[in-house]
Design an enzyme around this catalytic site. Structure first.
Site, PDB file in Angstrom:
ATOM      1  N   LYS A  13      77.730 -52.853  55.359  1.00 13.00           N
ATOM      2  CA  LYS A  13      76.648 -51.684  55.762  1.00 13.00           C
ATOM      3  C   LYS A  13      76.652 -51.520  57.358  1.00 13.00           C
ATOM      4  CE  LYS A  13      73.154 -53.739  53.262  1.00 13.00           C
ATOM      5  NZ  LYS A  13      73.840 -54.919  52.835  1.00 13.00           N
ATOM      6  N   ARG A  88      64.953 -52.529  49.526  1.00 13.68           N
ATOM      7  CA  ARG A  88      65.611 -53.370  49.030  1.00 13.68           C
ATOM      8  C   ARG A  88      64.896 -53.929  47.503  1.00 13.68           C
ATOM      9  NH1 ARG A  88      68.382 -56.073  53.442  1.00 13.68           N
ATOM     10  NH2 ARG A  88      68.860 -58.346  52.952  1.00 13.68           N
ATOM     11  N   ARG A 127      81.655 -65.340  58.371  1.00 11.40           N
ATOM     12  CA  ARG A 127      81.028 -64.479  59.346  1.00 11.40           C
ATOM     13  C   ARG A 127      80.349 -65.352  60.344  1.00 11.40           C
ATOM     14  NH1 ARG A 127      77.476 -59.143  57.600  1.00 11.40           N
ATOM     15  NH2 ARG A 127      75.782 -60.550  57.129  1.00 11.40           N
ATOM     16  N   ARG A 160      74.960 -67.792  60.986  1.00 10.34           N
ATOM     17  CA  ARG A 160      73.556 -67.536  60.731  1.00 10.34           C
ATOM     18  C   ARG A 160      72.893 -68.561  59.618  1.00 10.34           C
ATOM     19  NH1 ARG A 160      73.185 -61.252  59.337  1.00 10.34           N
ATOM     20  NH2 ARG A 160      71.870 -62.194  57.777  1.00 10.34           N
ATOM     21  N   ARG A 171      71.009 -65.265  48.033  1.00  9.41           N
ATOM     22  CA  ARG A 171      70.791 -63.842  48.442  1.00  9.41           C
ATOM     23  C   ARG A 171      71.406 -62.940  47.377  1.00  9.41           C
ATOM     24  NH1 ARG A 171      73.230 -63.770  54.159  1.00  9.41           N
ATOM     25  NH2 ARG A 171      72.648 -61.713  54.380  1.00  9.41           N
TER      26      ARG A 171
HETATM   27  P1  AMP Z   1      69.990 -58.652  56.165  1.00  8.92           P
HETATM   28  O1  AMP Z   1      70.308 -58.842  57.382  1.00  8.92           O
HETATM   29  O2  AMP Z   1      69.810 -57.273  55.784  1.00  8.92           O
HETATM   30  O3  AMP Z   1      71.124 -59.318  55.241  1.00  8.92           O
HETATM   31  O4  AMP Z   1      68.608 -59.137  55.939  1.00  8.92           O
HETATM   32  C1  AMP Z   1      68.263 -60.740  56.338  1.00  8.92           C
HETATM   33  C2  AMP Z   1      66.884 -60.965  55.458  1.00  8.92           C
HETATM   34  O5  AMP Z   1      66.083 -60.202  55.987  1.00  8.92           O
HETATM   35  C3  AMP Z   1      66.986 -60.776  54.129  1.00  8.92           C
HETATM   36  O6  AMP Z   1      67.736 -61.905  53.441  1.00  8.92           O
HETATM   37  C4  AMP Z   1      65.427 -60.920  53.661  1.00  8.92           C
HETATM   38  O7  AMP Z   1      64.797 -62.092  53.941  1.00  8.92           O
HETATM   39  C5  AMP Z   1      64.922 -60.074  54.913  1.00  8.92           C
HETATM   40  N1  AMP Z   1      64.926 -58.739  54.820  1.00  8.92           N
HETATM   41  C6  AMP Z   1      65.840 -57.706  55.632  1.00  8.92           C
HETATM   42  N2  AMP Z   1      65.556 -56.485  54.880  1.00  8.92           N
HETATM   43  C7  AMP Z   1      64.477 -56.680  54.261  1.00  8.92           C
HETATM   44  C8  AMP Z   1      63.635 -55.686  53.118  1.00  8.92           C
HETATM   45  N3  AMP Z   1      64.068 -54.491  53.298  1.00  8.92           N
HETATM   46  N4  AMP Z   1      62.751 -56.370  52.216  1.00  8.92           N
HETATM   47  C9  AMP Z   1      62.664 -57.422  52.370  1.00  8.92           C
HETATM   48  N5  AMP Z   1      63.191 -58.326  53.039  1.00  8.92           N
HETATM   49  C10 AMP Z   1      64.364 -57.960  53.975  1.00  8.92           C
END
Ligand code: AMP
Length: 211
Positions: A13, A88, A127, A160, A171
């Site tokens: 994404k 999400r 990654r 990460r 996740r």
């Molecule tokens: P990402 O980089 O989008 O994979 O986000 C990393 C982490 O941030 C996720 O695993 C969640 O813990 C938190 N997070 C990011 N976006 C959201 C969202 N829209 N709602 C809830 N938690 C989020």
């Protein structure tokens, strides 16, 4: 363009959002990046989010909506935005709908990157991310020129905390349970564009066809 990017973690994404940004000046809004910056800066928001993120769980809808209400009203969103990692959950999608109605805005589409699980796991475990500028690397397909250091800013690149095998499993489960229902949600609204790849050309032509 006003586009929601849907797909499991590691679907590509962020990469697609960056490429789309260059097309028409739309801005990428990644809630994950906003939260990681808050954790790094040690803000109140960061303190609330840190442990939840490390485990690969979702932070609360209220917290995310607070961030997004403010973010979507900033000046740079006028040209369009690519929502990366948001919404999400169904409640976030419902709240976004209300917010967009309030702002008098309409989404162009919800783009789903429908990538197989094995590809996702392989991508995420290999990654690496720059601790300073967030540039993404991959030990197999896009290694940095100097081992462990970012090509762009020279800072350290790391795996990460939420890209360990255990966190990734969680996740993906969280995605299947809480985020995957959004695919049907946007399909029913006639907004879904689904592509089985994150190949840029294929994605771009699917979007062009749609717009
Ligand atoms: P990402 O980089 O989008 O994979 O986000 C990393 C982490 O941030 C996720 O695993 C969640 O813990 C938190 N997070 C990011 N976006 C959201 C969202 N829209 N709602 C809830 N938690 C989020």
């Amino acid at each position: 363009m006003k586009i929601i990017l849907l797909g499991p973690p590691g679907a590509g994404k962020g990469t697609i959002a960056k490429a789309l940004m260059e097309q028409d000046g739309s801005v990428q809004i990644s809630t994950g990046d906003i939260l990681r910056a808050a954790v790094a800066a040690g803000t109140e928001l960061g303190k609330q989010a840190e442990a939840v993120m490390k485990a690969g769980d979702l932070v609360t809808d209220e917290l995310i909506m607070g961030i997004m209400e403010e973010r979507l009203q900033q000046e740079d969103c006028k040209k369009g935005y690519l929502l990366d990692g948001f919404p999400r959950t169904i409640p976030q999608a419902e709240a976004l709908k209300v917010l967009l109605e309030k702002l008098g805005e309409k989404l162009d589409c919800a783009l789903e990157l429908d990538i197989p699980r094995e590809v996702i796991i392989d991508r995420l475990t290999t990654r690496r991310t720059c601790t300073n500028c967030g540039e993404i690397y991959n030990v197999k397909s896009k290694p940095p020129k100097v081992d462990g250091l970012c090509d762009v800013c020279g800072s350290k690149i790391v795996q990460r905390d939420d890209e360990t095998e255990t966190a990734i499993e969680n996740r993906l489960q969280v995605y299947n349970e809480q985020t995957a229902p959004l695919v049907d949600y946007y399909r029913k609204q006639g907004l879904l564009v689904s592509v089985p790849t994150s190949d840029l050309e294929t994605v771009m032509s699917a979007i062009r066809e749609r717009l």
